[in-house]
Design an enzyme around this catalytic site. Sequence first.
Site, mmCIF file in Angstrom:
data_model
loop_
_atom_site.group_PDB
_atom_site.id
_atom_site.type_symbol
_atom_site.label_atom_id
_atom_site.label_comp_id
_atom_site.label_asym_id
_atom_site.label_seq_id
_atom_site.Cartn_x
_atom_site.Cartn_y
_atom_site.Cartn_z
ATOM 1 N N ASP A 88 4.659 4.346 -0.413
ATOM 2 C CA ASP A 88 4.664 4.985 -1.725
ATOM 3 C C ASP A 88 5.167 3.974 -2.746
ATOM 4 O O ASP A 88 6.013 3.139 -2.434
ATOM 5 C CB ASP A 88 5.609 6.187 -1.732
ATOM 6 N N HIS A 144 4.670 1.246 6.300
ATOM 7 C CA HIS A 144 3.802 1.493 7.454
ATOM 8 C C HIS A 144 2.703 0.436 7.531
ATOM 9 O O HIS A 144 2.429 -0.276 6.562
ATOM 10 C CB HIS A 144 3.182 2.888 7.351
ATOM 11 N N SER A 247 12.681 -1.767 -3.171
ATOM 12 C CA SER A 247 12.273 -3.152 -3.358
ATOM 13 C C SER A 247 10.762 -3.265 -3.412
ATOM 14 O O SER A 247 10.099 -2.434 -4.014
ATOM 15 C CB SER A 247 12.866 -4.044 -2.265
#
Length: 281
Positions: A88, A144, A247
């Site tokens: 995201d 992921h 980050s």
Amino acid sequence: MSAVTWLTYVLPHRALSSAARKLAYSQNPKIKQWLIDTVVRKFGVNLSEAEESDASRYASFNAFFTRALKAGVRTPPTAPNWLSMPADGRVSQCGKIEAGRIFQAKGQSFTTAELLGDDALGARFNDGEFATIYLSPRDYHRVHMPCKGTLVETLHVPGRLFSVGPDAVRNVPRLFARNERLVCHFDTEFGPMMMVMVGALLVSGVETVWSGVEIPAYGDRIQRKDWRGKGITLDGFAEMARFNYGSTVIVLLPEGSGVWSNAMTAEAPVRLGEPMFELQR
């Protein structure tokens, strides 16, 4: 340049990040709950998507920050030729790597060799593709796999811990090649793929699913780990690593492997699992 970005040139990066780490792992009920409630309120965190939606049930701020999502709230692309978004966040930049240089912002770029901490590795992507994804404090902080890959090696590249917010990206030269980072080299069916976990100011660590905590401890030289022959293969959409504070992750792909989704434009919001890159088989 904002005052915050200017201050990051003179602030003691590692001392601040070490202090932030202590706070993040504190299980003092008042401290951890104040931190969680402040971030939820200030950044509009959507806890309804979290596996644990009750903010009071997290043992520490770090447990909240690295929270898991409910099953099914993010799904990978259904077409087999699409790589999925690894996190995201928001697209900082993406596109072609031009003669070994990765675009950061207007007037700012850095080389593949600088980013990866290795000239030979960098040369493999000198005409390849890149995507830089910024994770803000409100986002899900697990990264992921865009596709199935076998881990080859990792390089822990020490460096500074500048903020990676939009103002710093515009104004700090070679930002992502200066910050501390973990370079993860995977072999895939279409060639090498790099997943670069970039640290930032107040980021208290990066963890991988195969080795646990990678950053910190802080170092003063590149640390290379060889994972060849260890059988570490991760499926597409599987969790790879997590930030213990917000980050940036940078994905590098080889030349001629495919094309970016039309949705991959600078500043576009993105979600884990969305179609990111179409392979040209």
